[in-house]
Design a protein around this motif. Sequence first.
Motif, PDB file in Angstrom:
ATOM      1  N   ARG A 122       8.042   3.497 -19.872  1.00 29.79           N
ATOM      2  CA  ARG A 122       6.607   3.198 -19.983  1.00 29.79           C
ATOM      3  C   ARG A 122       6.203   3.305 -21.446  1.00 29.79           C
ATOM      4  O   ARG A 122       6.508   4.307 -22.112  1.00 29.79           O
ATOM      5  N   PHE A 123       5.551   2.244 -21.942  1.00 29.75           N
ATOM      6  CA  PHE A 123       5.139   2.164 -23.337  1.00 29.75           C
ATOM      7  C   PHE A 123       3.635   2.367 -23.479  1.00 29.75           C
ATOM      8  O   PHE A 123       2.848   1.860 -22.673  1.00 29.75           O
ATOM      9  N   GLU A 124       3.253   3.090 -24.491  1.00 26.48           N
ATOM     10  CA  GLU A 124       1.867   3.185 -24.927  1.00 26.48           C
ATOM     11  C   GLU A 124       1.836   3.066 -26.439  1.00 26.48           C
ATOM     12  O   GLU A 124       2.601   3.741 -27.129  1.00 26.48           O
ATOM     13  N   ARG A 125       0.998   2.151 -26.931  1.00 28.28           N
ATOM     14  CA  ARG A 125       0.869   1.934 -28.380  1.00 28.28           C
ATOM     15  C   ARG A 125       2.222   1.760 -29.045  1.00 28.28           C
ATOM     16  O   ARG A 125       2.494   2.290 -30.123  1.00 28.28           O
ATOM     17  N   GLY A 126       3.107   1.020 -28.364  1.00 31.32           N
ATOM     18  CA  GLY A 126       4.374   0.622 -28.957  1.00 31.32           C
ATOM     19  C   GLY A 126       5.526   1.575 -28.762  1.00 31.32           C
ATOM     20  O   GLY A 126       6.664   1.248 -29.103  1.00 31.32           O
ATOM     21  N   ALA A 127       5.273   2.759 -28.216  1.00 32.30           N
ATOM     22  CA  ALA A 127       6.316   3.773 -28.108  1.00 32.30           C
ATOM     23  C   ALA A 127       6.555   4.165 -26.655  1.00 32.30           C
ATOM     24  O   ALA A 127       5.654   4.104 -25.820  1.00 32.30           O
ATOM     25  N   VAL A 128       7.774   4.598 -26.357  1.00 30.77           N
ATOM     26  CA  VAL A 128       8.104   5.089 -25.027  1.00 30.77           C
ATOM     27  C   VAL A 128       7.467   6.458 -24.833  1.00 30.77           C
ATOM     28  O   VAL A 128       7.722   7.390 -25.599  1.00 30.77           O
ATOM     29  N   VAL A 129       6.638   6.581 -23.787  1.00 29.18           N
ATOM     30  CA  VAL A 129       5.999   7.865 -23.482  1.00 29.18           C
ATOM     31  C   VAL A 129       6.553   8.465 -22.198  1.00 29.18           C
ATOM     32  O   VAL A 129       6.371   9.671 -21.947  1.00 29.18           O
ATOM     33  N   GLU A 130       7.210   7.643 -21.368  1.00 25.57           N
ATOM     34  CA  GLU A 130       7.895   8.140 -20.177  1.00 25.57           C
ATOM     35  C   GLU A 130       9.204   7.378 -20.040  1.00 25.57           C
ATOM     36  O   GLU A 130       9.246   6.166 -20.245  1.00 25.57           O
ATOM     37  N   ALA A 131      10.274   8.088 -19.688  1.00 23.95           N
ATOM     38  CA  ALA A 131      11.582   7.450 -19.520  1.00 23.95           C
ATOM     39  C   ALA A 131      12.343   8.151 -18.409  1.00 23.95           C
ATOM     40  O   ALA A 131      12.311   9.383 -18.294  1.00 23.95           O
ATOM     41  N   SER A 132      13.012   7.356 -17.597  1.00 23.86           N
ATOM     42  CA  SER A 132      13.845   7.920 -16.543  1.00 23.86           C
ATOM     43  C   SER A 132      14.998   6.973 -16.276  1.00 23.86           C
ATOM     44  O   SER A 132      14.965   5.797 -16.662  1.00 23.86           O
ATOM     45  N   ALA A 133      16.029   7.476 -15.605  1.00 22.91           N
ATOM     46  CA  ALA A 133      17.178   6.651 -15.233  1.00 22.91           C
ATOM     47  C   ALA A 133      17.799   7.223 -13.975  1.00 22.91           C
ATOM     48  O   ALA A 133      17.867   8.450 -13.807  1.00 22.91           O
ATOM     49  N   ARG A 134      18.234   6.358 -13.094  1.00 24.08           N
ATOM     50  CA  ARG A 134      18.910   6.793 -11.872  1.00 24.08           C
ATOM     51  C   ARG A 134      20.253   7.427 -12.203  1.00 24.08           C
ATOM     52  O   ARG A 134      20.681   8.391 -11.578  1.00 24.08           O
ATOM     53  N   VAL A 135      20.941   6.874 -13.209  1.00 23.64           N
ATOM     54  CA  VAL A 135      22.221   7.384 -13.695  1.00 23.64           C
ATOM     55  C   VAL A 135      22.143   7.474 -15.218  1.00 23.64           C
ATOM     56  O   VAL A 135      21.675   6.540 -15.872  1.00 23.64           O
ATOM     57  N   GLY A 136      22.570   8.585 -15.789  1.00 18.79           N
ATOM     58  CA  GLY A 136      22.625   8.710 -17.244  1.00 18.79           C
ATOM     59  C   GLY A 136      21.329   9.100 -17.902  1.00 18.79           C
ATOM     60  O   GLY A 136      21.142   8.848 -19.098  1.00 18.79           O
ATOM     61  N   GLU A 137      20.443   9.763 -17.177  1.00 17.60           N
ATOM     62  CA  GLU A 137      19.133  10.086 -17.747  1.00 17.60           C
ATOM     63  C   GLU A 137      19.239  11.047 -18.932  1.00 17.60           C
ATOM     64  O   GLU A 137      18.493  10.918 -19.916  1.00 17.60           O
ATOM     65  N   GLU A 138      20.152  11.987 -18.868  1.00 19.44           N
ATOM     66  CA  GLU A 138      20.298  12.942 -19.966  1.00 19.44           C
ATOM     67  C   GLU A 138      20.601  12.224 -21.276  1.00 19.44           C
ATOM     68  O   GLU A 138      20.015  12.528 -22.331  1.00 19.44           O
ATOM     69  N   PHE A 139      21.502  11.249 -21.218  1.00 19.30           N
ATOM     70  CA  PHE A 139      21.846  10.521 -22.439  1.00 19.30           C
ATOM     71  C   PHE A 139      20.682   9.659 -22.910  1.00 19.30           C
ATOM     72  O   PHE A 139      20.412   9.562 -24.107  1.00 19.30           O
ATOM     73  N   LEU A 140      19.980   9.019 -21.967  1.00 17.14           N
ATOM     74  CA  LEU A 140      18.812   8.215 -22.325  1.00 17.14           C
ATOM     75  C   LEU A 140      17.791   9.059 -23.079  1.00 17.14           C
ATOM     76  O   LEU A 140      17.284   8.644 -24.140  1.00 17.14           O
ATOM     77  N   LEU A 141      17.478  10.226 -22.571  1.00 19.25           N
ATOM     78  CA  LEU A 141      16.482  11.082 -23.212  1.00 19.25           C
ATOM     79  C   LEU A 141      16.961  11.568 -24.572  1.00 19.25           C
ATOM     80  O   LEU A 141      16.168  11.678 -25.516  1.00 19.25           O
ATOM     81  N   ALA A 142      18.266  11.845 -24.691  1.00 20.60           N
ATOM     82  CA  ALA A 142      18.812  12.259 -25.988  1.00 20.60           C
ATOM     83  C   ALA A 142      18.707  11.122 -27.000  1.00 20.60           C
ATOM     84  O   ALA A 142      18.391  11.341 -28.176  1.00 20.60           O
ATOM     85  N   ALA A 143      18.977   9.892 -26.552  1.00 21.67           N
ATOM     86  CA  ALA A 143      18.892   8.743 -27.451  1.00 21.67           C
ATOM     87  C   ALA A 143      17.480   8.564 -27.985  1.00 21.67           C
ATOM     88  O   ALA A 143      17.282   8.213 -29.162  1.00 21.67           O
ATOM     89  N   LEU A 144      16.488   8.819 -27.147  1.00 22.21           N
ATOM     90  CA  LEU A 144      15.097   8.675 -27.566  1.00 22.21           C
ATOM     91  C   LEU A 144      14.692   9.709 -28.610  1.00 22.21           C
ATOM     92  O   LEU A 144      13.677   9.540 -29.291  1.00 22.21           O
ATOM     93  N   GLU A 145      15.481  10.774 -28.740  1.00 19.58           N
ATOM     94  CA  GLU A 145      15.197  11.808 -29.733  1.00 19.58           C
ATOM     95  C   GLU A 145      16.047  11.638 -30.987  1.00 19.58           C
ATOM     96  O   GLU A 145      16.087  12.541 -31.826  1.00 19.58           O
ATOM     97  N   THR A 146      16.718  10.489 -31.140  1.00 24.05           N
ATOM     98  CA  THR A 146      17.584  10.275 -32.303  1.00 24.05           C
ATOM     99  C   THR A 146      16.825  10.497 -33.607  1.00 24.05           C
ATOM    100  O   THR A 146      17.293  11.184 -34.516  1.00 24.05           O
ATOM    101  N   ASP A 147      15.644   9.897 -33.692  1.00 25.81           N
ATOM    102  CA  ASP A 147      14.804  10.046 -34.885  1.00 25.81           C
ATOM    103  C   ASP A 147      13.411   9.547 -34.530  1.00 25.81           C
ATOM    104  O   ASP A 147      13.131   9.184 -33.372  1.00 25.81           O
ATOM    105  N   GLU A 148      12.515   9.500 -35.512  1.00 28.05           N
ATOM    106  CA  GLU A 148      11.126   9.146 -35.237  1.00 28.05           C
ATOM    107  C   GLU A 148      10.957   7.716 -34.733  1.00 28.05           C
ATOM    108  O   GLU A 148      10.022   7.415 -33.997  1.00 28.05           O
ATOM    109  N   GLY A 149      11.855   6.841 -35.124  1.00 28.34           N
ATOM    110  CA  GLY A 149      11.715   5.443 -34.734  1.00 28.34           C
ATOM    111  C   GLY A 149      12.380   5.070 -33.435  1.00 28.34           C
ATOM    112  O   GLY A 149      12.237   3.939 -32.959  1.00 28.34           O
ATOM    113  N   ALA A 150      13.120   6.011 -32.816  1.00 27.53           N
ATOM    114  CA  ALA A 150      13.943   5.670 -31.652  1.00 27.53           C
ATOM    115  C   ALA A 150      13.117   5.309 -30.419  1.00 27.53           C
ATOM    116  O   ALA A 150      13.581   4.553 -29.563  1.00 27.53           O
ATOM    117  N   ARG A 151      11.910   5.831 -30.297  1.00 35.19           N
ATOM    118  CA  ARG A 151      11.074   5.538 -29.135  1.00 35.19           C
ATOM    119  C   ARG A 151      10.310   4.225 -29.277  1.00 35.19           C
ATOM    120  O   ARG A 151       9.676   3.764 -28.314  1.00 35.19           O
TER     121      ARG A 151
END
Length: 340
Positions: free
Chosen positions: A234-263
């Motif tokens: 789910r995007f708000e003002r260009g950035a991901v504010v909610e993220a989930s995955a049926r499989v691999g959610e831990e990695f997805l959330l870690a990827a979103l924390e890579t740096d300030e631009g990752a979301r």
Amino acid sequence: MQPGWQVAISTTPLARPLVAALAAELGRHGAYPIVRLGTVDLDVFPFATEWAEHAPTEALEQLPSAMTRSTEELDARVIVFAPEAIAAGSSLAPDRRMALRRAGGVMRDVVAGKPWVSCPFPTEALAGDAGISLAEYTDVFFDACLRDWDAEGERMRRFAERFEHADEVRIVAPGTDVRMSVAARTFVVDDAHVNMPGGEFFTSPVEGTAEGVIEFSEYATALHGHRCEGVRLRFERGAVVEASARVGEEFLLAALETDEGARNLGELGIGCNEGIPKHVRQQWFDEKVAGTCHLALGQGFEECGGSNLSALHWDLVKDLAAGRIELDGETVQAHGRWLI
């Protein structure tokens, strides 16, 4: 290729036949192959994954100076995806993988503007993941690559020009309703001069404009051996504010924390390659399938007008067989078929 060029070829040992052919072709042009064989596609340097599993945390945040210097001297790059195993690279913990990607981000400036090309190479691992034989996978590969790219480029440019005249793109499908501005953005046509296979046109949406929800329920996505399925963003003002995955959610959330631009959203791409008959669970093919679109989290494209910076650029593919694309309220593609 020009005489004297030093050209990096990054791949795994499984692509040896292609490496040998590339080396011979470079020789005919008076250029030099700089071969980098590793075990994981897109590792920042050969065997970086194995190294990063044991290196001190502080060492993960920087590259060896010898690697940076040698990369600065390169004139061009060839990247060949040839995984020995689909899960190659997944043994590295997500936080360590993202630290390694951040370190590799310095290479972005080092290689900026230098010619490059990327291409998959059929392997048993890729074929097995797609659920077909290696011979069948190889047929898909050649059907996707050996096309009349002059004609394909002309066809895609007609669609891209229509998008360039639009202010807003809206993607609607079951579980999906997301919109973003593309006002004054350039759309680049991929007619197989950089990616092979080609077969898409893409841009970087205007930063801060993506709004809504998109579900990538049809196609799995993978990065460094980590498979994610059923991704919902789910995007708000260009950035991901909610993220989930049926499989691999831990990695997805870690990827979103890579740096300030990752979301943030770095790319909108539209697949147009009719030579790819179906989803084969490999991003370099799947993002080109006709009747799909893809969004990339992270790094934008300067040539398109994008300004988002990130060590991450992760494409997620959406099948539009049950969806549509609107430009400024006008439906231009429905159920994967163009109406313009």
